[in-house]
Write an enzyme that holds these catalytic residues in place. Sequence first.
Site: not given
Length: 658
Positions: A386, A366-369, A363-364, A371, A482
């Site tokens: 995630k 992000g900063g944390f990994g 799906l995408g 998804v 965040d």
Amino acid sequence: MLTIFAHSLSPNTTWKMLRISLPLLLFLIVSPSSSSQPTEFFFSGFKHLIDPNSLTLADVAEIEKNGVLRLTNHTHFLQGHTFYSSPFKFKNSTDGRAFSFSTTFVFGIAPDLISGDGFAFIITPSKNLKASSGQYLGMLNAADLGNLSNHLVGIEFDTVQNLEFKDIDDNHVGIDINSLVSNASVAAGYYRQGSSTKQNLSLKSGKPIQAWIDYDSIDNVINVTIAPSSKRPTTPILSFHVDLSMFLNEFMYVGFSASTGQLASSHYVLGWSFKINGQAQTLDLSSLPSFSRPPKKHTALTVGMSVSSANLVLIVLSVVIYFMIKMKNVDMVEDWELEIGPQRYTYHELKQATDGFSNKTLLGQGGFGRVYKGTLKNSKPYVAVKRASHESKQGLREFMSEISSLGQLRHRNLVQLLGWCRRRGDLLLVYDFMANGSLDKLLFDNPKTTLNWDHRFRIVKGVASGLLYLDEGYEQIVIHRDIKASNVLLDDELNGRLGDFGLAKLYEHDSNPGTTRVVGTLGYLAPELFKTGKATTSSDVYAFGALLLEVACGRRPVEHKALPEEMVLVDWVWEKYRQGRMVDVVDTKLQGQNNESEIMMVLKLGLICSNDVPALRPSMRQIVLYLDGEAELPENLGPPAAFDGDVEEALMLHDSLV
Ligand SMILES: *[C@@H]1O[C@H](CO)[C@@H](O)[C@H](O)[C@H]1NC(C)=O
Ligand SMILES: *[C@@H]1O[C@H](CO)[C@@H](O)[C@H](O)[C@H]1NC(C)=O
Ligand SMILES: *[C@@H]1O[C@H](CO)[C@@H](O)[C@H](O)[C@H]1NC(C)=O
Ligand SMILES: *[C@@H]1O[C@H](CO)[C@@H](O)[C@H](O)[C@H]1NC(C)=O
Ligand SMILES: *[C@@H]1O[C@H](CO)[C@@H](O)[C@H](O)[C@H]1NC(C)=O
Ligand SMILES: *[C@@H]1O[C@H](CO)[C@@H](O)[C@H](O)[C@H]1NC(C)=O
């Protein structure tokens, strides 16, 4: 009157007993009677029922081979119901007064990793309840809470504290009339004979507990008593004055209702007796079947047989090979992880759910990994998985210890954390899937569809109420750390929901324990964070201010491509505010919408939240009042809150952090 005693046998004694006392065990007392209305029953275990139809099992309830009635298992969002099949006459038809009744039963609640919802003894007009799982305990649903036409009386044994229903704790006994807000409740416990000190009793210990419920229609009182053995305490733990005549119908069913939610427990009933207008026959715990906790997902392999040494070598070899193959895929579970809820998924389950973490389901990022979109059995149609990787065991462990509380956070403006899995340095978190993606995609870089002001305003109001809940609604304050447009997700109705709460904390500790680094996103980071490194609710407010500005201006808080004076959004808005030209900053896509005063209010509120001095920022509660129009913004917005550091320097600092 017809009275049926349905006896059953405990499994290990079955054969011995059958031989010596078959006639005695299967007795049936028929007393002369004018009607066939039952007035009592007695089940010492649920095996070998004389009348197999005497109980109605509904939803996932089952009688296990050893005669234990199991209402639910460790799967989430289940309901289990069991009723005595025939209704009882609960009221005198002449004067309409409720009869006295008495019941006793032995139950057990075995939680999965941490406990899910509880169960209840219920008296209902029907065996078909339109009820929900989770906190509704399979008794009621959100629409019929408190409705007098429910005619429902329940004694709940609740193992989750639900603030929505004003629960006192996560281990209580309560009396519920037509609602899940208990009319009376008390922390689970009992009084030893002759003692006035309350002993605590954990409902979810996985050990059998006996309960006695007595209603006296002359004194109009319900007494509830529980104990860890069949020795009945003389003093009840809960006594409640009520005339049930007005709540009950003439004919009612009696039974049990249990549910699981995000977290799950298995609920068992081992024996049960009931009587109208008299004392229910006593149950003896020692003669009841016992239940064993369902196996955890990870139990040691035990080989329990006697084998010749040649065979032994073979077995050992195959076990070793089996594990060598298995190890490649298995998640090594450490002791401390077993104490953590919510639902723990296996790596295999999540891998399957996401089609092997394929790019198709991505799906995408992000900063944390990354998804992924996934499909899990027994769950909502879609979930978001995630996958964050992390090297520091220390930070990981700390974060994991927070997962159980994060999993209990429930608010319509938070993305629900459904479960987790750890595999080596990989942390996998399972969340509700949000159909409309993240807010940034609909705000920046000329999106295909744009959000009109009403949508935007509703989204920020939603996020504010989610933050207020993190701030005040839960037993401990949760700092988000965040907040930004890409962490605001939109569900299918375009409600704003905040995701990733608590996750930033994981990254604050580097491998050097004791040192803390600033985590977050430049433009959303309160200036004091660079000095103290300590996130607070007030630094969350700062970031929320930046979010307000971007929603109204339709651009990021730091735009590298913009003119130097426009690069930092908050500075630019301040400048325009001072010049009295705030309209200049409003997203051009919002032009022509008649909400100028609301847009200006949001911009000013954004500035107030972005004050350099933490103490001058409003609280989340105050912000919610402003957004709801229940409080007026101050005339003077206070000293301008510019980013007083050098932008270039900050950018370099930022780059070095990410
Ligand atoms: C629990 O019961 C449900 C419904 O009967 C079943 O689908 C599920 O597999 C069971 N789960 C476990 C862990 O036994
Ligand atoms: C029902 O109430 C009437 C009138 O109070 C009384 O005479 C009768 O005994 C009651 N019946 C039962 C079964 O309690
Ligand atoms: C118990 O609570 C229900 C629902 O909240 C309410 O309708 C009822 O009046 C209460 N009963 C008593 C006796 O307090
Ligand atoms: C209570 O339930 C009845 C029956 O389901 C329904 O007709 C009625 O509208 C409900 N009342 C309220 C206040 O929801
Ligand atoms: C019983 O529980 C209460 C609250 O959970 C606690 O304050 C108290 O110390 C406990 N008492 C005993 C005897 O463990
Ligand atoms: C309920 O408990 C009270 C207080 O111990 C006691 O006096 C009363 O007799 C009990 N009533 C019933 C029906 O058990």
